[in-house]
Design a protein around this motif. Structure first.
Motif, PDB file in Angstrom:
ATOM      1  N   ILE A  48      -8.816  -2.896 -20.874  1.00 36.50           N
ATOM      2  CA  ILE A  48      -7.639  -1.903 -20.754  1.00 36.50           C
ATOM      3  C   ILE A  48      -6.182  -2.405 -20.843  1.00 36.50           C
ATOM      4  CG2 ILE A  48      -7.794  -1.267 -18.408  1.00 36.50           C
ATOM      5  CD1 ILE A  48      -7.603   1.374 -20.971  1.00 36.50           C
ATOM      6  N   TRP A  49      -6.192  -3.465 -19.702  1.00 42.68           N
ATOM      7  CA  TRP A  49      -4.640  -3.964 -19.698  1.00 42.68           C
ATOM      8  C   TRP A  49      -4.438  -4.759 -20.929  1.00 42.68           C
ATOM      9  CZ3 TRP A  49      -1.835  -3.142 -15.448  1.00 42.68           C
ATOM     10  CH2 TRP A  49      -2.651  -2.632 -14.177  1.00 42.68           C
ATOM     11  N   LYS A  82      -1.651   7.418  -6.067  1.00 47.36           N
ATOM     12  CA  LYS A  82      -0.271   7.380  -5.553  1.00 47.36           C
ATOM     13  C   LYS A  82       0.618   6.401  -6.499  1.00 47.36           C
ATOM     14  CE  LYS A  82       2.475   5.179  -1.762  1.00 47.36           C
ATOM     15  NZ  LYS A  82       2.315   4.478  -0.508  1.00 47.36           N
ATOM     16  N   GLU A  83       0.101   5.409  -6.998  1.00 51.15           N
ATOM     17  CA  GLU A  83       0.765   4.754  -8.126  1.00 51.15           C
ATOM     18  C   GLU A  83       1.035   5.635  -9.296  1.00 51.15           C
ATOM     19  OE1 GLU A  83      -1.155   0.468  -6.624  1.00 51.15           O
ATOM     20  OE2 GLU A  83      -2.327   1.571  -8.077  1.00 51.15           O
ATOM     21  N   VAL A  84      -0.134   6.352  -9.657  1.00 51.80           N
ATOM     22  CA  VAL A  84       0.179   7.489 -11.044  1.00 51.80           C
ATOM     23  C   VAL A  84       1.475   8.167 -10.583  1.00 51.80           C
ATOM     24  CG1 VAL A  84      -0.696   9.243 -12.159  1.00 51.80           C
ATOM     25  CG2 VAL A  84      -2.142   7.246 -11.488  1.00 51.80           C
ATOM     26  N   VAL A  85       1.468   8.681  -9.211  1.00 51.99           N
ATOM     27  CA  VAL A  85       2.531   9.631  -9.184  1.00 51.99           C
ATOM     28  C   VAL A  85       3.996   9.047  -9.089  1.00 51.99           C
ATOM     29  CG1 VAL A  85       3.300  11.054  -6.799  1.00 51.99           C
ATOM     30  CG2 VAL A  85       1.012  11.329  -7.492  1.00 51.99           C
ATOM     31  N   THR A  86       4.024   7.640  -8.260  1.00 48.30           N
ATOM     32  CA  THR A  86       5.169   6.992  -8.545  1.00 48.30           C
ATOM     33  C   THR A  86       5.584   6.687  -9.782  1.00 48.30           C
ATOM     34  OG1 THR A  86       4.797   5.998  -6.425  1.00 48.30           O
ATOM     35  CG2 THR A  86       6.419   4.867  -7.647  1.00 48.30           C
ATOM     36  N   LEU A  87       4.873   6.339 -10.691  1.00 49.00           N
ATOM     37  CA  LEU A  87       5.168   6.042 -12.172  1.00 49.00           C
ATOM     38  C   LEU A  87       5.522   7.067 -13.016  1.00 49.00           C
ATOM     39  CD1 LEU A  87       2.623   3.452 -13.291  1.00 49.00           C
ATOM     40  CD2 LEU A  87       4.952   3.344 -13.939  1.00 49.00           C
ATOM     41  N   GLY A 140      16.988   0.494   3.286  1.00 47.64           N
ATOM     42  CA  GLY A 140      16.078   0.572   4.391  1.00 47.64           C
ATOM     43  C   GLY A 140      14.908   1.317   4.138  1.00 47.64           C
ATOM     44  N   ASN A 141      14.759   1.680   2.878  1.00 45.63           N
ATOM     45  CA  ASN A 141      13.395   2.594   2.820  1.00 45.63           C
ATOM     46  C   ASN A 141      12.270   1.692   2.420  1.00 45.63           C
ATOM     47  OD1 ASN A 141      11.644   4.383   1.957  1.00 45.63           O
ATOM     48  ND2 ASN A 141      12.651   5.096   0.400  1.00 45.63           N
ATOM     49  N   LEU A 142      11.680   1.046   3.472  1.00 44.00           N
ATOM     50  CA  LEU A 142      10.882   0.133   3.206  1.00 44.00           C
ATOM     51  C   LEU A 142       9.388   0.604   2.653  1.00 44.00           C
ATOM     52  CD1 LEU A 142      11.262  -2.167   6.381  1.00 44.00           C
ATOM     53  CD2 LEU A 142      12.138  -2.324   4.048  1.00 44.00           C
ATOM     54  N   VAL A 143       9.252   1.739   2.778  1.00 47.56           N
ATOM     55  CA  VAL A 143       7.953   2.369   2.381  1.00 47.56           C
ATOM     56  C   VAL A 143       8.114   2.488   0.503  1.00 47.56           C
ATOM     57  CG1 VAL A 143       6.560   4.527   2.053  1.00 47.56           C
ATOM     58  CG2 VAL A 143       7.138   3.603   4.260  1.00 47.56           C
ATOM     59  N   GLY A 144       9.487   3.167   0.220  1.00 49.64           N
ATOM     60  CA  GLY A 144       9.851   3.237  -0.921  1.00 49.64           C
ATOM     61  C   GLY A 144       9.712   1.845  -1.677  1.00 49.64           C
ATOM     62  N   TYR A 145      10.417   0.974  -0.928  1.00 55.10           N
ATOM     63  CA  TYR A 145      10.324  -0.223  -1.497  1.00 55.10           C
ATOM     64  C   TYR A 145       9.227  -1.074  -1.788  1.00 55.10           C
ATOM     65  CZ  TYR A 145      11.098  -5.389  -1.720  1.00 55.10           C
ATOM     66  OH  TYR A 145      11.076  -6.636  -2.032  1.00 55.10           O
ATOM     67  N   ALA A 146       8.127  -0.854  -0.979  1.00 58.76           N
ATOM     68  CA  ALA A 146       6.696  -1.374  -1.379  1.00 58.76           C
ATOM     69  C   ALA A 146       6.045  -0.739  -2.402  1.00 58.76           C
ATOM     70  CB  ALA A 146       6.011  -1.179   0.213  1.00 58.76           C
ATOM     71  N   ALA A 147       6.462   0.743  -2.507  1.00 53.66           N
ATOM     72  CA  ALA A 147       5.795   1.345  -3.734  1.00 53.66           C
ATOM     73  C   ALA A 147       6.338   0.972  -5.046  1.00 53.66           C
ATOM     74  CB  ALA A 147       5.976   2.950  -3.497  1.00 53.66           C
ATOM     75  N   LYS A 148       7.672   0.974  -4.763  1.00 49.79           N
ATOM     76  CA  LYS A 148       8.364   0.738  -6.187  1.00 49.79           C
ATOM     77  C   LYS A 148       7.987  -0.821  -6.626  1.00 49.79           C
ATOM     78  CE  LYS A 148      10.842   4.508  -6.312  1.00 49.79           C
ATOM     79  NZ  LYS A 148      10.941   4.929  -4.679  1.00 49.79           N
ATOM     80  N   THR A 149       7.838  -1.693  -5.533  1.00 47.76           N
ATOM     81  CA  THR A 149       7.428  -3.189  -6.046  1.00 47.76           C
ATOM     82  C   THR A 149       6.173  -3.281  -6.673  1.00 47.76           C
ATOM     83  OG1 THR A 149       9.037  -4.092  -4.285  1.00 47.76           O
ATOM     84  CG2 THR A 149       7.116  -5.614  -4.982  1.00 47.76           C
ATOM     85  N   ARG A 150       5.179  -2.254  -5.997  1.00 47.37           N
ATOM     86  CA  ARG A 150       3.777  -2.359  -6.482  1.00 47.37           C
ATOM     87  C   ARG A 150       3.838  -1.964  -7.939  1.00 47.37           C
ATOM     88  NH1 ARG A 150      -0.577  -4.203  -8.001  1.00 47.37           N
ATOM     89  NH2 ARG A 150      -2.277  -2.683  -8.321  1.00 47.37           N
ATOM     90  N   ILE A 151       4.572  -1.030  -8.189  1.00 50.51           N
ATOM     91  CA  ILE A 151       4.818  -0.529  -9.698  1.00 50.51           C
ATOM     92  C   ILE A 151       5.313  -1.600 -10.522  1.00 50.51           C
ATOM     93  CG2 ILE A 151       5.674   1.256 -11.141  1.00 50.51           C
ATOM     94  CD1 ILE A 151       3.514   2.251  -9.274  1.00 50.51           C
ATOM     95  N   LEU A 152       6.313  -2.280  -9.837  1.00 46.64           N
ATOM     96  CA  LEU A 152       7.047  -3.240 -10.659  1.00 46.64           C
ATOM     97  C   LEU A 152       5.804  -4.270 -11.145  1.00 46.64           C
ATOM     98  CD1 LEU A 152       9.596  -4.568 -11.795  1.00 46.64           C
ATOM     99  CD2 LEU A 152       9.805  -5.629  -9.287  1.00 46.64           C
ATOM    100  N   ILE A 154       2.825  -3.932 -11.516  1.00 45.90           N
ATOM    101  CA  ILE A 154       2.002  -3.370 -12.497  1.00 45.90           C
ATOM    102  C   ILE A 154       2.559  -3.567 -13.768  1.00 45.90           C
ATOM    103  CG2 ILE A 154       0.992  -1.035 -13.300  1.00 45.90           C
ATOM    104  CD1 ILE A 154       0.384  -0.360 -10.305  1.00 45.90           C
ATOM    105  N   LEU A 155       3.774  -2.937 -13.904  1.00 48.64           N
ATOM    106  CA  LEU A 155       4.606  -2.994 -15.143  1.00 48.64           C
ATOM    107  C   LEU A 155       4.776  -4.503 -15.783  1.00 48.64           C
ATOM    108  CD1 LEU A 155       7.288  -0.275 -14.581  1.00 48.64           C
ATOM    109  CD2 LEU A 155       5.103  -0.187 -15.878  1.00 48.64           C
TER     110      LEU A 155
END
Length: 160
Positions: A48-49, A82-87, A140-152, A154-155
């Motif tokens: 798929i990738w 969660k990753e789908v929602v963030t994306l 200082g939004n470390l939760v958001g930072y972690a989520a966006k970094t994970r998406i980054l 993936i992309l």
């Protein structure tokens, strides 16, 4: 356990119990080293990738294309909900909602995006999520930072 109890159980029963007990352990050890066969659905997930990378360029994609990629990766079990929602959070709709309901507080050129899209709505989503992650970290939004970094990450698997 005292000696009287052992004598009451008997050596035959102990030997039977040991055989059953050891057989379970031996089967578990064999199972640990069994390599599962790849069936068609696993093969599809593995590819798929590659398939998506050949079809989509995340450095020049529309939001609809990002949604398609996210949906397909999620259905293949490659990313979390969660990753789908963030994306797929629609920053355009959120921007328009804020402009409509709080026009006094935001300027006419307000946008929630960090990067510019071209006239056809194509954007570098790797740069966009990199900028979003950096902004979250800065505030200082470390939760958001972690989520966006994970998406980054993936992309970045789609970089050509």
């Amino acid at each position: 356990m005292d000696n009287k109890m052992i004598g009451a159980i008997g050596s035959t029963q102990l030997n039977s119990w040991n055989q059953v007990s050891n057989r379970g352990k031996a089967e578990a050890q064999i199972t640990l080293f069994t390599v599962p066969k790849i069936n068609d659905s696993q093969s599809i997930v593995t590819n798929i990738w590659e398939e998506l990378a050949q079809t989509y360029n995340m450095q020049n994609a529309t939001f609809d294309e990002v949604k398609e990629v996210a949906t397909r990766l999620y259905k293949a079990g490659e990313i979390t909900f969660k990753e789908v929602v963030t994306l797929t959070f629609d920053y355009e709709k959120a921007t328009n909602y804020i402009k409509q309901h709080a026009p006094v507080y935001v300027s006419a050129n307000f946008t929630m995006y960090e990067t510019e899209a071209d006239k056809s709505g194509r954007r570098d989503w790797i740069a966009e999520f990199g900028a979003r992650a950096a902004k979250d970290r800065q505030y200082g939004n470390l939760v958001g930072y972690a989520a966006k970094t994970r998406i980054l990450h993936i992309l970045q698997q789609f970089e050509k």
